[in-house]
Design an enzyme around this catalytic site. Sequence first.
Site, PDB file in Angstrom:
ATOM      1  N   GLU A  65       2.960   4.479  -6.172  1.00  0.00           N
ATOM      2  CA  GLU A  65       3.853   4.542  -5.004  1.00  0.00           C
ATOM      3  C   GLU A  65       5.304   4.264  -5.392  1.00  0.00           C
ATOM      4  OE1 GLU A  65       3.262   1.456  -2.080  1.00  0.00           O
ATOM      5  OE2 GLU A  65       4.339   2.549  -0.532  1.00  0.00           O
ATOM      6  N   LYS A  81       1.309   8.070  -3.719  1.00  0.00           N
ATOM      7  CA  LYS A  81       1.710   7.606  -2.385  1.00  0.00           C
ATOM      8  C   LYS A  81       3.214   7.800  -2.295  1.00  0.00           C
ATOM      9  CE  LYS A  81       1.589   3.721   0.861  1.00  0.00           C
ATOM     10  NZ  LYS A  81       0.739   2.681   1.436  1.00  0.00           N
TER      11      LYS A  81
HETATM   12  O1  LIG Z   1       6.318  -5.722   0.782  1.00  0.00           O
HETATM   13  P1  LIG Z   1       4.853  -5.646   0.466  1.00  0.00           P
HETATM   14  O2  LIG Z   1       4.154  -6.902   0.880  1.00  0.00           O
HETATM   15  O3  LIG Z   1       4.573  -5.235  -0.924  1.00  0.00           O
HETATM   16  O4  LIG Z   1       4.249  -4.530   1.427  1.00  0.00           O
HETATM   17  C1  LIG Z   1       4.793  -3.270   1.529  1.00  0.00           C
HETATM   18  C2  LIG Z   1       3.962  -2.359   2.398  1.00  0.00           C
HETATM   19  O5  LIG Z   1       4.415  -1.079   2.157  1.00  0.00           O
HETATM   20  C3  LIG Z   1       3.331  -0.160   2.084  1.00  0.00           C
HETATM   21  O6  LIG Z   1       3.250   0.269   0.751  1.00  0.00           O
HETATM   22  C4  LIG Z   1       3.582   0.972   3.041  1.00  0.00           C
HETATM   23  O7  LIG Z   1       3.643   0.452   4.331  1.00  0.00           O
HETATM   24  P2  LIG Z   1       4.395   1.226   5.497  1.00  0.00           P
HETATM   25  O8  LIG Z   1       3.549   2.445   5.815  1.00  0.00           O
HETATM   26  O9  LIG Z   1       4.459   0.233   6.618  1.00  0.00           O
HETATM   27  O10 LIG Z   1       5.747   1.615   4.968  1.00  0.00           O
HETATM   28  C5  LIG Z   1       2.066  -0.948   2.409  1.00  0.00           C
HETATM   29  O11 LIG Z   1       0.959  -0.492   1.669  1.00  0.00           O
HETATM   30  C6  LIG Z   1       2.490  -2.352   2.084  1.00  0.00           C
HETATM   31  O12 LIG Z   1       1.783  -3.242   2.853  1.00  0.00           O
END
Ligand SMILES: O=P(O)(O)OC[C@H]1O[C@](O)(COP(=O)(O)O)[C@@H](O)[C@@H]1O
Length: 334
Positions: A177, A219
């Site tokens: 991602e 992702k």
């Molecule tokens: O800041 P963190 O705790 O790593 O979380 C980031 C969040 O972003 C994501 O990658 C994507 O989330 P969104 O669809 O809300 O943007 C989630 O999988 C993850 O929970």
Amino acid sequence: MSIEQLAETARAMVAPGKGIIAIDESSATCKKRFDGVGIDCTEESRRAYRELLLTAPNANQYLSGAILFDETLRQSTKDGVPFAKYMLDNGMIPGIKVDKGTVPLAGFPGELVTEGLDGLRDRLKEYYKLGARFAKWRAVITIGDDIPSGTCIEANSHALARYAALCQEQGLVPMVEPEVLMDGDHDIGTCYEVTEVVLRSLFDALYNQSVMLEGTILKASMVVPGKGCAEQATVEEVAESTLMCLKSAVPAILPGIVFLSGGQSDEDATAHLDAMNRMGPNPWPLSFSYGRAMQQAALKLWAADMTGNYAKAQQTVFERAKANGLAALGQWGE
Ligand SMILES: O=P(O)(O)OC[C@H]1O[C@](O)(COP(=O)(O)O)[C@@H](O)[C@@H]1O
């Protein structure tokens, strides 16, 4: 682990009409979300909330899996069934966030690099034993004055590729991602250029580290104008730009691409995915791995009345899963 088994898991993650619910917020991010709706963030409140999301009746018709946080993978339903077992029994693949978050990139003000490679091989071994079959790592790219730098992009791509290679060695499908943030006032063209460079750099790094693309899921963030940009884009513009960017930078052999929601409204996240699938056929299945766009309606309801609204909150999880599952087929709103 053979590449065939990894490829099979990867294909199952993007099975037609199915996507992934991202509930892997680190405890700090979870606290931010809970604070926003006035819930105390404790180990038990996080467990109870994740149970609500994972056990929403019938949502598994549209969910191939969920990404969990380390703590959640070790937790169970109130009846004592480990979440990973509950998921497998209900046809959902357990995934795990394995990065340790971002830190400032030394020497490059305003830019971030993701940490978590030290000891990762042993953590992956344990996650596999606990039932996880895919693992996610999030890199964060910020658009601003003179950023992102090539150094930041390369450092993040290199880390993503090293984690991906380790995942495959340990039998887990890497979900790579590289999130280009929506923060800022840049236009959609700038987001396009940055996203293209980031994706090219990522696939170059994956190639260099001998990562098998057949057993990898991307992702991606969509190509959108910054939140502060005066000129916002139509659904068609976002869908066209995102598709063109992906087609120019992502090899067709990849089994699938899922999107993050990144702060888009629920409706926008669904409409964009639906439009891209209507514009197909595309080289890869395009589906969702939304966090906020899957959860925010349910979280609000649950926060307002944890017992009284429990069933209603689960119903919204089902509805969001169904809408996004249909969007993954280009059949939403028909
Ligand atoms: O800041 P963190 O705790 O790593 O979380 C980031 C969040 O972003 C994501 O990658 C994507 O989330 P969104 O669809 O809300 O943007 C989630 O999988 C993850 O929970």
